[in-house]
Design a protein around this motif. Sequence first.
Motif, PDB file in Angstrom:
ATOM      1  N   GLU A  97      40.135  38.007 -27.118  1.00  0.00           N
ATOM      2  CA  GLU A  97      40.176  39.065 -28.112  1.00  0.00           C
ATOM      3  C   GLU A  97      38.854  39.321 -28.797  1.00  0.00           C
ATOM      4  O   GLU A  97      38.461  40.465 -28.984  1.00  0.00           O
ATOM      5  CB  GLU A  97      41.224  38.611 -29.101  1.00  0.00           C
ATOM      6  CG  GLU A  97      41.873  39.617 -29.933  1.00  0.00           C
ATOM      7  CD  GLU A  97      41.307  39.665 -31.286  1.00  0.00           C
ATOM      8  OE1 GLU A  97      41.115  40.783 -31.734  1.00  0.00           O
ATOM      9  OE2 GLU A  97      41.040  38.630 -31.895  1.00  0.00           O
TER      10      GLU A  97
ATOM     11  N   GLU B 264      35.869  38.882 -27.845  1.00  0.00           N
ATOM     12  CA  GLU B 264      34.676  39.214 -27.044  1.00  0.00           C
ATOM     13  C   GLU B 264      34.353  40.672 -27.100  1.00  0.00           C
ATOM     14  O   GLU B 264      34.869  41.451 -26.394  1.00  0.00           O
ATOM     15  CB  GLU B 264      34.906  38.758 -25.591  1.00  0.00           C
ATOM     16  CG  GLU B 264      34.766  37.268 -25.439  1.00  0.00           C
ATOM     17  CD  GLU B 264      33.455  36.737 -25.988  1.00  0.00           C
ATOM     18  OE1 GLU B 264      32.415  37.358 -25.769  1.00  0.00           O
ATOM     19  OE2 GLU B 264      33.483  35.701 -26.663  1.00  0.00           O
TER      20      GLU B 264
ATOM     21  N   GLY C 285      31.411  39.942 -30.755  1.00  0.00           N
ATOM     22  CA  GLY C 285      30.727  40.426 -29.577  1.00  0.00           C
ATOM     23  C   GLY C 285      29.380  39.753 -29.399  1.00  0.00           C
ATOM     24  O   GLY C 285      28.694  39.979 -28.413  1.00  0.00           O
TER      25      GLY C 285
ATOM     26  N   GLY D  93      29.042  36.644 -28.837  1.00  0.00           N
ATOM     27  CA  GLY D  93      29.178  35.583 -27.836  1.00  0.00           C
ATOM     28  C   GLY D  93      29.736  34.287 -28.367  1.00  0.00           C
ATOM     29  O   GLY D  93      29.816  33.302 -27.641  1.00  0.00           O
ATOM     30  N   LYS D  94      30.173  34.286 -29.618  1.00  0.00           N
ATOM     31  CA  LYS D  94      30.689  33.047 -30.210  1.00  0.00           C
ATOM     32  C   LYS D  94      31.940  32.560 -29.483  1.00  0.00           C
ATOM     33  O   LYS D  94      32.099  31.384 -29.178  1.00  0.00           O
ATOM     34  CB  LYS D  94      31.047  33.283 -31.694  1.00  0.00           C
ATOM     35  CG  LYS D  94      29.874  33.593 -32.562  1.00  0.00           C
ATOM     36  CD  LYS D  94      30.350  33.977 -33.954  1.00  0.00           C
ATOM     37  CE  LYS D  94      31.348  35.090 -33.890  1.00  0.00           C
ATOM     38  NZ  LYS D  94      31.503  35.886 -35.087  1.00  0.00           N
ATOM     39  N   THR D  95      32.844  33.497 -29.232  1.00  0.00           N
ATOM     40  CA  THR D  95      34.116  33.083 -28.650  1.00  0.00           C
ATOM     41  C   THR D  95      33.936  32.637 -27.198  1.00  0.00           C
ATOM     42  O   THR D  95      34.577  31.694 -26.749  1.00  0.00           O
ATOM     43  CB  THR D  95      35.135  34.221 -28.765  1.00  0.00           C
ATOM     44  OG1 THR D  95      35.216  34.591 -30.126  1.00  0.00           O
ATOM     45  CG2 THR D  95      36.505  33.763 -28.305  1.00  0.00           C
ATOM     46  N   THR D  96      33.025  33.280 -26.493  1.00  0.00           N
ATOM     47  CA  THR D  96      32.750  32.860 -25.118  1.00  0.00           C
ATOM     48  C   THR D  96      32.227  31.432 -25.103  1.00  0.00           C
ATOM     49  O   THR D  96      32.682  30.583 -24.324  1.00  0.00           O
ATOM     50  CB  THR D  96      31.715  33.800 -24.465  1.00  0.00           C
ATOM     51  OG1 THR D  96      32.224  35.115 -24.490  1.00  0.00           O
ATOM     52  CG2 THR D  96      31.429  33.371 -23.039  1.00  0.00           C
TER      53      THR D  96
ATOM     54  N   ARG E 164      34.991  29.165 -25.649  1.00  0.00           N
ATOM     55  CA  ARG E 164      35.894  29.038 -24.504  1.00  0.00           C
ATOM     56  C   ARG E 164      35.277  28.174 -23.413  1.00  0.00           C
ATOM     57  O   ARG E 164      35.995  27.509 -22.665  1.00  0.00           O
ATOM     58  CB  ARG E 164      36.262  30.424 -23.978  1.00  0.00           C
ATOM     59  CG  ARG E 164      37.256  31.131 -24.918  1.00  0.00           C
ATOM     60  CD  ARG E 164      37.328  32.622 -24.658  1.00  0.00           C
ATOM     61  NE  ARG E 164      37.780  32.930 -23.321  1.00  0.00           N
ATOM     62  CZ  ARG E 164      39.041  32.796 -22.915  1.00  0.00           C
ATOM     63  NH1 ARG E 164      39.955  32.362 -23.739  1.00  0.00           N
ATOM     64  NH2 ARG E 164      39.384  33.099 -21.691  1.00  0.00           N
TER      65      ARG E 164
ATOM     66  N   LEU F 123      38.139  26.688 -20.844  1.00  0.00           N
ATOM     67  CA  LEU F 123      38.873  27.877 -20.396  1.00  0.00           C
ATOM     68  C   LEU F 123      38.059  28.702 -19.409  1.00  0.00           C
ATOM     69  O   LEU F 123      38.619  29.392 -18.564  1.00  0.00           O
ATOM     70  CB  LEU F 123      39.261  28.747 -21.599  1.00  0.00           C
ATOM     71  CG  LEU F 123      40.326  28.127 -22.506  1.00  0.00           C
ATOM     72  CD1 LEU F 123      40.402  28.872 -23.827  1.00  0.00           C
ATOM     73  CD2 LEU F 123      41.671  28.141 -21.816  1.00  0.00           C
TER      74      LEU F 123
ATOM     75  N   GLN G  97      41.669  31.229 -33.359  1.00  0.00           N
ATOM     76  CA  GLN G  97      41.998  32.194 -34.395  1.00  0.00           C
ATOM     77  C   GLN G  97      43.443  32.648 -34.254  1.00  0.00           C
ATOM     78  O   GLN G  97      44.124  32.887 -35.236  1.00  0.00           O
ATOM     79  CB  GLN G  97      41.044  33.376 -34.262  1.00  0.00           C
ATOM     80  CG  GLN G  97      41.058  34.254 -35.472  1.00  0.00           C
ATOM     81  CD  GLN G  97      40.005  35.326 -35.349  1.00  0.00           C
ATOM     82  OE1 GLN G  97      39.238  35.377 -34.398  1.00  0.00           O
ATOM     83  NE2 GLN G  97      39.955  36.182 -36.342  1.00  0.00           N
ATOM     84  N   HIS G  98      43.884  32.775 -33.000  1.00  0.00           N
ATOM     85  CA  HIS G  98      45.293  33.119 -32.771  1.00  0.00           C
ATOM     86  C   HIS G  98      45.998  31.833 -32.396  1.00  0.00           C
ATOM     87  O   HIS G  98      45.628  31.181 -31.425  1.00  0.00           O
ATOM     88  CB  HIS G  98      45.415  34.166 -31.675  1.00  0.00           C
ATOM     89  CG  HIS G  98      44.758  35.436 -32.067  1.00  0.00           C
ATOM     90  ND1 HIS G  98      45.380  36.365 -32.857  1.00  0.00           N
ATOM     91  CD2 HIS G  98      43.506  35.892 -31.838  1.00  0.00           C
ATOM     92  CE1 HIS G  98      44.532  37.349 -33.083  1.00  0.00           C
ATOM     93  NE2 HIS G  98      43.396  37.086 -32.486  1.00  0.00           N
TER      94      HIS G  98
ATOM     95  N   ARG H 128      44.277  45.777 -25.549  1.00  0.00           N
ATOM     96  CA  ARG H 128      44.179  44.327 -25.408  1.00  0.00           C
ATOM     97  C   ARG H 128      42.754  43.886 -25.112  1.00  0.00           C
ATOM     98  O   ARG H 128      42.333  42.804 -25.497  1.00  0.00           O
ATOM     99  CB  ARG H 128      45.112  43.866 -24.283  1.00  0.00           C
ATOM    100  CG  ARG H 128      45.135  42.354 -24.053  1.00  0.00           C
ATOM    101  CD  ARG H 128      46.052  41.981 -22.910  1.00  0.00           C
ATOM    102  NE  ARG H 128      47.451  42.232 -23.201  1.00  0.00           N
ATOM    103  CZ  ARG H 128      48.199  41.451 -23.990  1.00  0.00           C
ATOM    104  NH1 ARG H 128      47.689  40.382 -24.541  1.00  0.00           N
ATOM    105  NH2 ARG H 128      49.445  41.746 -24.220  1.00  0.00           N
ATOM    106  N   ASP H 129      42.004  44.738 -24.396  1.00  0.00           N
ATOM    107  CA  ASP H 129      40.668  44.342 -23.970  1.00  0.00           C
ATOM    108  C   ASP H 129      39.586  44.674 -24.990  1.00  0.00           C
ATOM    109  O   ASP H 129      38.413  44.485 -24.722  1.00  0.00           O
ATOM    110  CB  ASP H 129      40.345  45.011 -22.625  1.00  0.00           C
ATOM    111  CG  ASP H 129      41.324  44.580 -21.542  1.00  0.00           C
ATOM    112  OD1 ASP H 129      41.863  43.469 -21.664  1.00  0.00           O
ATOM    113  OD2 ASP H 129      41.556  45.352 -20.599  1.00  0.00           O
ATOM    114  N   LEU H 130      39.995  45.177 -26.145  1.00  0.00           N
ATOM    115  CA  LEU H 130      39.015  45.459 -27.187  1.00  0.00           C
ATOM    116  C   LEU H 130      38.795  44.224 -28.058  1.00  0.00           C
ATOM    117  O   LEU H 130      39.648  43.352 -28.137  1.00  0.00           O
ATOM    118  CB  LEU H 130      39.510  46.594 -28.100  1.00  0.00           C
ATOM    119  CG  LEU H 130      39.686  47.975 -27.479  1.00  0.00           C
ATOM    120  CD1 LEU H 130      40.204  48.929 -28.544  1.00  0.00           C
ATOM    121  CD2 LEU H 130      38.376  48.464 -26.911  1.00  0.00           C
ATOM    122  N   SER H 131      37.653  44.198 -28.754  1.00  0.00           N
ATOM    123  CA  SER H 131      37.444  43.120 -29.721  1.00  0.00           C
ATOM    124  C   SER H 131      38.360  43.361 -30.920  1.00  0.00           C
ATOM    125  O   SER H 131      38.876  44.463 -31.124  1.00  0.00           O
ATOM    126  CB  SER H 131      35.994  43.115 -30.171  1.00  0.00           C
ATOM    127  OG  SER H 131      35.786  44.197 -31.055  1.00  0.00           O
ATOM    128  N   GLY H 132      38.556  42.295 -31.705  1.00  0.00           N
ATOM    129  CA  GLY H 132      39.450  42.407 -32.859  1.00  0.00           C
ATOM    130  C   GLY H 132      39.037  43.512 -33.809  1.00  0.00           C
ATOM    131  O   GLY H 132      39.867  44.266 -34.306  1.00  0.00           O
TER     132      GLY H 132
ATOM    133  N   GLY I 111      39.987  38.961 -39.975  1.00  0.00           N
ATOM    134  CA  GLY I 111      39.430  38.574 -38.682  1.00  0.00           C
ATOM    135  C   GLY I 111      38.540  39.629 -38.058  1.00  0.00           C
ATOM    136  O   GLY I 111      38.448  39.739 -36.848  1.00  0.00           O
TER     137      GLY I 111
END
Lengths: 348, 522, 342
Positions: A346, A348, B56, B58-61, B64, B69, B102-103, B420-424, B451
């Motif tokens: 989400e 990204e 965007g 790159g934190k979540t990447t 993961r 993941l 976060q989720h 779904r493919d968008l950022s929060g 968030g």
Amino acid sequence: MRVIVGTDIASIPIAIIIALVIGGVLIALSGVNPFEAYGALLQGAFGTPQHLADTLIEATPLALIGVGIALCFRAGVFNVGAEGQFLLGGMAAAITGNLLSTAPAIATLLAMAIAAVLAGAAWAAIAALLKVYLGASETLTTIMLTYVATYLVSYLLNGPARDPATPIAQTQPLTTSGLLPGLWPGTTLHVGIVIALIVAVAAHYFLRRRVGGFQIVATGLNPVAARSAGLPVRRILISVFLTSGALAGLAGFIQVSGVQGKMIVNLSPGYGYTAIVVALLGRSTPLGAFLAALFFGALSAGGASMETSVGVPASVVTIVQYLTVLLVIAYTAARTLRRPSRVADEEE
Amino acid sequence: MAISPLEPARAAPGSTTGPILQMDKSTVRFGEVVANDRVSFDLAPGEIHALLGENGAGKTTLMRVLAGLIQPDEGQVFVRGEARSFESVADSVAAGIGMVHQHFMLVPTLTVAENVSLGLRSAGRLFPNTARVGRELRALADKHGLSLDPSARVSDLSIGQQQRVEIVKALYRGATILILDEPTAVLTPGETDSLLAMLRSLTEQGTSVVFISHKLREIRAVADRVTVLRHGQTVGTWALDSVADAELTSAMIGRDAAPTVSSRLAPTTSVAPVPRLAVERVGARDRRGHAVLDSVSLSVAPGEILGIAGVDGNGQTELAEILSGVRRPSAGEVRLDGANITAATVAERIGHGLAHVPEDRQRTGLILDLSIAENLAMETVGTAMFSRRGSLNRAAVRAHAEDIISRFDIRCSGPDQRVRDLSGGNQQKVLIARAVSRAPSALVVSQPTRGVDLGAVENIHRQILDLAAQGCAVILISTELDEILALSDRIAVLYSGTIISTYDRATVDLGTLGMNMTGQSV
Amino acid sequence: MKSGLHRTLAVVGLVAAIGFTSACSTAVPSGNTDNATSAARTPVEDLSIAIVLSGPITDNDFNQVGYEAAEAAGEEVGAEVAYAENVSDANAERTLRNFASDGYDLIIAHSFSFGDATLRVAAEFPDAVFMAGTATSNAENVGTYDNPDYQGAYLAGMLAAGVASEGTVGWVSAIQTPNLLANLHAYEAGAEDINPEITVLHSFIGSFYDPPRAREAALAQIQSGAQVLSAQTVGTIDGAIDGGALAIGALTDQNFLGPDNVLTSVLWDLAPVFTDVATAVQDGSWTNENYSYGVAEGSITLADFHGLDSRVPADVMATVLEREAEIASGEFEVPYDVTTVD
């Protein structure tokens, strides 16, 4: 639901092939050459005009009921009770047909179809209202209502609706004005398959192009958000359920009017249940369900031939049918598990 | 502006004094997109290391990759000096890494103890000993000063409580490196404080923490060092006691810090004779019949923004649902321009000019598997705008979306992209745009920036302020006090289902509101 | 054990329907008699037989009786035998048509409910011979067969009355179809043959398949003094076991359902019918008559007593065997009566 709707199309031919291979092993274990058996199956499904007609005749009720169930799936509800709706549709059609036996064919057929559609829809309405207003699980109520329908039909056929000329539980045979016209001279094919095709195309168009179809899809994907956005979720659920029941009833009419010529106790060899699998294999799309019904129709028609000509039990065909669907589901589930949900992507 | 990042320290293999965790030039590509471009950072034992960056960035990447993941295309991860590659989540857990997403990854119908036991071999394979797990969880939670009832059902917990469950779950599974993704985004100020205190107490006992956030104040309150990411690259790493806020902000956004949203200059003080939107003595009950809202009365005038402050779970959700029409109040009335709309459906209210933004964009707001265009048209799809006699005009739906995308600066590949493919942040922009673009006469907006990254926050706040300036009456429900203070003309505090205080913006401060939110009158 | 509503419905209904047909053919001569006697058919070499069954061939019951008889007939006359089992009513026509188009010479539709389907397919394939458990009219190439089990019921009644020292016997069945009425009246006549003072209780449970209700009816009869019950519907034997009474089974040897309670069973063997039909098709002498094979043809017999014959007084047993021989020789004719009862 996402698993059902979002099936990877590529998985379907693969699943069919694997299921056929497993079926072939079972055939070989029973001492018959699988190639010979499948040859007989193909021959039985497509080999002669009559066999091709048998495939299409078998596919017709599966397609009609399957399209209705697919619509339910898209809206996120499960109509497991199409069997009962189908039987009551057949019953209503036969009674109407016998009452109007002297009317012109077009009037009789129209009245029979309307009676069948109303009967199927009314039966589905019970479950729909119980779900929407009392929160009763439609899976349970539709199964229970199918029992009631089965016994109701059995009672009617053994009692008030029975042909007095026979002790067999069946109605009087319909007169010619109550019989669906044929489609292909020299075979028993009737116009039912055309009706099924029209219904599938109409449902496809509805889902793609109509506001109502869009609302069905939205509700199925996220009923909470749909409701929050002001969509009439209750009305949508009730309407897809009624539509599904109506299509099952229509299929009952077609079997009575096009195939049996009367209402019999065992009108359905489980169409209402097989159609659930047809809808799943068709990825819950109307056209997909139609194609899956053709596939199942061919297996069913060919399977009977395979049994009579090479002595392989037709249950192998049932195994292949259900294995196909299990494999599609397993394949999709495996992919979903291996590739974590995009929800996690989400940010990204 | 001078940027003077620290050089990352390279640990010798087997070293006990070097970093416990180190990423070296980790690169992740998704097709054309480079999500992480030679990202490097290191985490010392007992350190809290903040990762700062816009969404965007790159934190979540990065997270993961550490969670197992996804595998980096290039670069390496070292744990206690040894190169490790995480093929799966299990590998990552085995290395002592615990994730708090976060989720939340919780099953709502199970209890806390059952959730923790899921997939946990030590709890017993087929029949987990949830009683034992529960006792141990309680002990663990008490030790860190967190209140936690292991027998509570997750669906009955507030978002803040659910996060506590996630943290304790990671600790219970033996995590020594804790990675938290935007952990405070969902918390109240009080909960945030106790979370930060808990993180410090954990580090004293040897746990190391990666703290992903875009809130400088919190980072400064808790972290030792900070690494800033931008456009998938590491901008640099700083010790927090030697860097200024402005420096970090410009490192994060790549330019000088934008002026913060100021509170409104000319609030509408003259109250109109008839409020635009009002609730009178409304009540609500939960499924077990307990009162969750009790005789709440509020009203908001055209052009006014009424902020509803309060800790999550004090009736905000129910109040928003009653206003939007999703829920029928058990008592009281809802009025729009003086007319009683208590019995009106959501669609009817939308028709009357009421817009609403649900609090949970993924669950109640958007339909993630539909496109941006379809989500934008959702509420008004049956109107002449998008259809004629029930026939959907897909071209109009798309054209409308293209217009909205450019007007609201939604970053996407086009109107057909799945939400779904968008950022929060961009998901939230879609949701806000759907409500705002209709030029509603009243707006109920819940947690508009939960968030969401700083850039999007600014955009969303601007939309709300502009709407109010055009005469829309706004009820803003938020647990973010900064947000409430920045936007509202008046502020009401919701506590335990009742309005315990109401203030004009000019007469109240953060401390007073914070006390009220925890039930203390001043 | 008995299982499956549909199969049992088919079985019981078939028995009823066959009885109905036989009633018709007994009471009213077939309208097609002229055709039947005049049509000489072409002899068939390499005879092939197909049988279509509504249930599994391993049901220890009606379908197994039919399947084994077809196999026995094929063995006897040297014909290839194919079968299709578990064919639902809805699929009967297609299955029959498949066999016919595959060139089978003799096709047996072994279910009461396949009658109309048989007639329709038979009209399309005049060169094939069809045998139907029932048909509402006889086409030139459709013959019928039935189950005159009332002849066996007479013997069962004699046995029951001979064993019932207290003078009361019982009979439990489904609904009042001609076949079952004939069975009941023959049973009563047989009982009175042994003991003119006998009381014969009867129950129609009102449903083709309702084992709990049949069991209750059996228990009620036992409480009214019945010592032996004729079990014409599923559940009766369970009631006899629970009530400590004897039972006489039907169709197949049902001793395995209650080894200490099932005295004997009235068996129905279709092999003689099918063998004769197959031979007639082979040599071209087949006609579309109703084949009613009873005690005389060896189709209706009493099953083994499995040692329970010790419960039957020797003089009674002797009388029963004597009567059986007289029925077989034609010396004694079992009364056929389908009057409805209270």
